[in-house]
Scaffold this motif. Structure first.
Motif, mmCIF file in Angstrom:
data_model
loop_
_atom_site.group_PDB
_atom_site.id
_atom_site.type_symbol
_atom_site.label_atom_id
_atom_site.label_comp_id
_atom_site.label_asym_id
_atom_site.label_seq_id
_atom_site.Cartn_x
_atom_site.Cartn_y
_atom_site.Cartn_z
ATOM 1 N N SER A 263 1.938 -2.452 0.445
ATOM 2 C CA SER A 263 1.725 -1.220 1.197
ATOM 3 C C SER A 263 2.299 -0.035 0.424
ATOM 4 O O SER A 263 3.452 -0.092 -0.013
ATOM 5 C CB SER A 263 2.410 -1.316 2.564
ATOM 6 O OG SER A 263 2.281 -0.128 3.294
ATOM 7 N N PRO A 264 1.506 1.012 0.192
ATOM 8 C CA PRO A 264 0.158 1.240 0.689
ATOM 9 C C PRO A 264 -0.948 0.657 -0.183
ATOM 10 O O PRO A 264 -2.123 0.903 0.070
ATOM 11 C CB PRO A 264 0.061 2.757 0.694
ATOM 12 C CG PRO A 264 0.891 3.172 -0.475
ATOM 13 C CD PRO A 264 2.040 2.208 -0.494
ATOM 14 N N ASP A 265 -0.598 -0.108 -1.212
ATOM 15 C CA ASP A 265 -1.601 -0.705 -2.096
ATOM 16 C C ASP A 265 -1.121 -2.102 -2.495
ATOM 17 O O ASP A 265 0.062 -2.437 -2.329
ATOM 18 C CB ASP A 265 -1.790 0.173 -3.350
ATOM 19 C CG ASP A 265 -3.146 -0.021 -3.998
ATOM 20 O OD1 ASP A 265 -3.840 -1.002 -3.650
ATOM 21 O OD2 ASP A 265 -3.509 0.801 -4.870
ATOM 22 N N VAL A 266 -2.010 -2.901 -3.035
ATOM 23 C CA VAL A 266 -1.655 -4.249 -3.468
ATOM 24 C C VAL A 266 -0.598 -4.171 -4.571
ATOM 25 O O VAL A 266 -0.745 -3.414 -5.542
ATOM 26 C CB VAL A 266 -2.901 -5.004 -3.973
ATOM 27 C CG1 VAL A 266 -2.508 -6.374 -4.524
ATOM 28 C CG2 VAL A 266 -3.919 -5.172 -2.844
ATOM 29 N N GLY A 267 0.466 -4.917 -4.410
ATOM 30 C CA GLY A 267 1.540 -4.917 -5.392
ATOM 31 C C GLY A 267 2.569 -3.811 -5.187
ATOM 32 O O GLY A 267 3.565 -3.760 -5.904
ATOM 33 N N TRP A 268 2.341 -2.922 -4.225
ATOM 34 C CA TRP A 268 3.295 -1.856 -3.920
ATOM 35 C C TRP A 268 4.158 -2.293 -2.741
ATOM 36 O O TRP A 268 3.653 -2.856 -1.768
ATOM 37 C CB TRP A 268 2.570 -0.560 -3.567
ATOM 38 C CG TRP A 268 1.762 0.050 -4.683
ATOM 39 C CD1 TRP A 268 1.080 -0.621 -5.652
ATOM 40 C CD2 TRP A 268 1.556 1.433 -4.917
ATOM 41 N NE1 TRP A 268 0.448 0.266 -6.486
ATOM 42 C CE2 TRP A 268 0.719 1.536 -6.056
ATOM 43 C CE3 TRP A 268 1.976 2.597 -4.285
ATOM 44 C CZ2 TRP A 268 0.309 2.761 -6.572
ATOM 45 C CZ3 TRP A 268 1.558 3.826 -4.789
ATOM 46 C CH2 TRP A 268 0.749 3.909 -5.927
ATOM 47 N N THR A 269 5.443 -2.031 -2.826
ATOM 48 C CA THR A 269 6.365 -2.384 -1.759
ATOM 49 C C THR A 269 7.043 -1.118 -1.242
ATOM 50 O O THR A 269 7.684 -0.391 -2.007
ATOM 51 C CB THR A 269 7.438 -3.369 -2.257
ATOM 52 O OG1 THR A 269 6.787 -4.554 -2.744
ATOM 53 C CG2 THR A 269 8.389 -3.744 -1.135
ATOM 54 N N HIS A 278 11.295 7.256 3.069
ATOM 55 C CA HIS A 278 10.623 6.041 2.613
ATOM 56 C C HIS A 278 10.614 6.036 1.089
ATOM 57 O O HIS A 278 10.507 7.099 0.457
ATOM 58 C CB HIS A 278 9.168 5.986 3.100
ATOM 59 C CG HIS A 278 9.004 5.908 4.576
ATOM 60 N ND1 HIS A 278 7.761 5.867 5.178
ATOM 61 C CD2 HIS A 278 9.907 5.857 5.603
ATOM 62 C CE1 HIS A 278 7.896 5.796 6.487
ATOM 63 N NE2 HIS A 278 9.198 5.799 6.771
ATOM 64 N N ALA A 279 10.688 4.859 0.475
ATOM 65 C CA ALA A 279 10.626 4.720 -0.980
ATOM 66 C C ALA A 279 9.697 3.568 -1.326
ATOM 67 O O ALA A 279 9.758 2.501 -0.706
ATOM 68 C CB ALA A 279 12.016 4.470 -1.554
ATOM 69 N N THR A 280 8.839 3.795 -2.331
ATOM 70 C CA THR A 280 7.846 2.789 -2.705
ATOM 71 C C THR A 280 7.974 2.418 -4.163
ATOM 72 O O THR A 280 7.976 3.298 -5.051
ATOM 73 C CB THR A 280 6.416 3.303 -2.432
ATOM 74 O OG1 THR A 280 6.274 3.561 -1.030
ATOM 75 C CG2 THR A 280 5.373 2.285 -2.862
ATOM 76 N N ASN A 281 8.077 1.116 -4.426
ATOM 77 C CA ASN A 281 8.074 0.576 -5.778
ATOM 78 C C ASN A 281 6.681 0.025 -6.066
ATOM 79 O O ASN A 281 6.217 -0.896 -5.383
ATOM 80 C CB ASN A 281 9.122 -0.534 -5.903
ATOM 81 C CG ASN A 281 9.093 -1.187 -7.271
ATOM 82 O OD1 ASN A 281 9.094 -0.518 -8.288
ATOM 83 N ND2 ASN A 281 9.057 -2.510 -7.289
ATOM 84 N N ALA A 282 6.007 0.598 -7.061
ATOM 85 C CA ALA A 282 4.643 0.188 -7.409
ATOM 86 C C ALA A 282 4.707 -0.792 -8.572
ATOM 87 O O ALA A 282 4.872 -0.387 -9.734
ATOM 88 C CB ALA A 282 3.797 1.406 -7.757
ATOM 89 N N THR A 291 -2.152 9.268 -7.077
ATOM 90 C CA THR A 291 -1.827 9.792 -5.761
ATOM 91 C C THR A 291 -2.716 9.154 -4.699
ATOM 92 O O THR A 291 -3.931 9.054 -4.870
ATOM 93 C CB THR A 291 -2.039 11.314 -5.729
ATOM 94 O OG1 THR A 291 -1.211 11.927 -6.719
ATOM 95 C CG2 THR A 291 -1.686 11.881 -4.359
ATOM 96 N N ASN A 292 -2.115 8.738 -3.612
ATOM 97 C CA ASN A 292 -2.852 8.279 -2.438
ATOM 98 C C ASN A 292 -2.843 9.423 -1.423
ATOM 99 O O ASN A 292 -1.846 9.658 -0.742
ATOM 100 C CB ASN A 292 -2.202 7.026 -1.858
ATOM 101 C CG ASN A 292 -2.984 6.433 -0.703
ATOM 102 O OD1 ASN A 292 -3.478 7.148 0.163
ATOM 103 N ND2 ASN A 292 -3.080 5.111 -0.676
ATOM 104 N N GLU A 293 -3.959 10.157 -1.368
ATOM 105 C CA GLU A 293 -4.010 11.358 -0.534
ATOM 106 C C GLU A 293 -3.810 11.051 0.947
ATOM 107 O O GLU A 293 -3.208 11.844 1.675
ATOM 108 C CB GLU A 293 -5.333 12.093 -0.736
ATOM 109 C CG GLU A 293 -5.511 12.699 -2.121
ATOM 110 C CD GLU A 293 -6.227 11.767 -3.085
ATOM 111 O OE1 GLU A 293 -6.700 12.259 -4.125
ATOM 112 O OE2 GLU A 293 -6.313 10.547 -2.798
ATOM 113 N N THR A 294 -4.331 9.913 1.405
ATOM 114 C CA THR A 294 -4.180 9.551 2.815
ATOM 115 C C THR A 294 -2.715 9.382 3.183
ATOM 116 O O THR A 294 -2.260 9.849 4.242
ATOM 117 C CB THR A 294 -4.948 8.261 3.122
ATOM 118 O OG1 THR A 294 -6.341 8.476 2.868
ATOM 119 C CG2 THR A 294 -4.767 7.844 4.574
#
Length: 313
Positions: A263-269, A278-282, A291-294
């Motif tokens: 989330s928000p993409d495969v392999g992203w946590t 919020h923090a995301t590790n891709a 960029t994920n505009e949504t």
């Protein structure tokens, strides 16, 4: 700017060439409008001001600031995502500032001036653009946001740190913590920060942010940060430092309360520390993070027509 080693310079030129190949803006109804520097101020470093106005604005529209990356400019940033096209749908205003730094077009994220509230630097020029836009278009002062990638992400950190009274939220993609590049000079390169050697405690990071606006005890904007695990331009350690900094500033634990896998993409946590951070590790993603505009619009609640449902001011 300090000279870059040849290998590091090659990395930077490759990365920013890739960034210029991001998908172009699809179907934006209008073009950018340049606002003369004489129309607003103070603007001590002469940052250039471009506006995107959708054909139909919300009543009291929100403002989204989108600073560009190094070796980019306002036009490239406008074309680099679908945020302007989405502004046509949702009626928010966009500000695309353009760096005055002709050497590499990186933002001033290092000087004492830019890292101080009303102290000068590029950050104060951008805030002057916001104040002009708020007044001219009767925009909503409780719904001002910043989103950027790379140097634009660094500037987003700087804007939220130096001007917490102006911004409701930020979204930083492949940036560094506020103050990580600090060097008492304009456009200084910090190899120690870039390569993840600047490591501080949450308390130390908090003190750096609070020193930007001494005595300020008001609202602190919410923040989301993203970083690729394979980033060799701004090393992944910088995500850990952003986490320590913003959780401390916002009074949150640096242990997430929830973790979302893929989330928000495969392999992203995505690690959730509370409603305001919020923090995301891709995993496997380089500095050329997309960029994920949504995700950005949802974080800022820009799909909401009228008074925001999530703004916390």
């Amino acid at each position: 700017m300090f000279p870059l080693r040849p290998t590091l310079w090659l990395i930077f030129t490759t990365v920013f060439a890739l960034l210029t190949l991001l998908p172009t803006v699809d179907g934006a109804a209008n073009s950018l409008i340049q606002v003369p520097s004489s129309s607003f101020g103070p603007n001590p470093t002469n940052v250039t001001f471009y506006l995107y106005l959708p054909s139909k604005l919300q009543a009291n529209p929100p403002i989204l600031v989108n600073p560009h990356w190094c070796h980019g400019d306002a036009q490239a940033c406008f074309a680099g995502t679908q945020l302007a096209t989405l502004a046509d749908t949702y009626g928010y205003i966009m500000i695309f500032p353009d760096s005055p730094n002709t050497i590499d077009k990186c933002w001033d994220v290092s000087s004492n001036e830019t890292l101080t509230h009303n102290g000068g630097g590029d950050s104060q020029g951008i805030v002057s653009m916001i104040k002009y836009t708020l007044k001219k278009y009767n925009a909503d002062p409780t719904r001002v946001f910043s989103m950027g990638t790379s140097s634009g992400a660094m500037m987003t950190n700087v804007l939220l740190g130096s001007y917490p009274d102006v911004f409701a939220a930020g979204s930083a993609w492949a940036g560094v913590a506020f103050g990580c590049f600090a060097g008492n000079g304009y456009d200084l390169w910090s190899d120690d920060c870039a390569t993840g050697k600047i490591i501080k405690t949450p308390k130390e990071w908090k003190a750096i942010v609070e020193a930007a606006y001494p005595g300020y005890t008001g609202f602190r904007p919410k923040m989301q940060v993203f970083h690729g695990s394979a980033d060799t331009t701004l090393y992944p350690q910088n995500l850990k430092e952003e986490i320590k900094e913003w959780t401390a500033v916002l009074g949150l634990s640096d242990n997430p309360v929830n973790t979302l896998v893929n989330s928000p993409d495969v392999g992203w946590t995505t690690m959730i520390y509370g409603e305001k951070f919020h923090a995301t590790n891709a995993s496997g993603v380089t500095h050329n993070i997309q960029t994920n505009e949504t995700v950005v619009l949802d974080w800022f609640d820009l799909k909401c027509q009228g008074r925001s449902l999530t703004t916390l001011i």
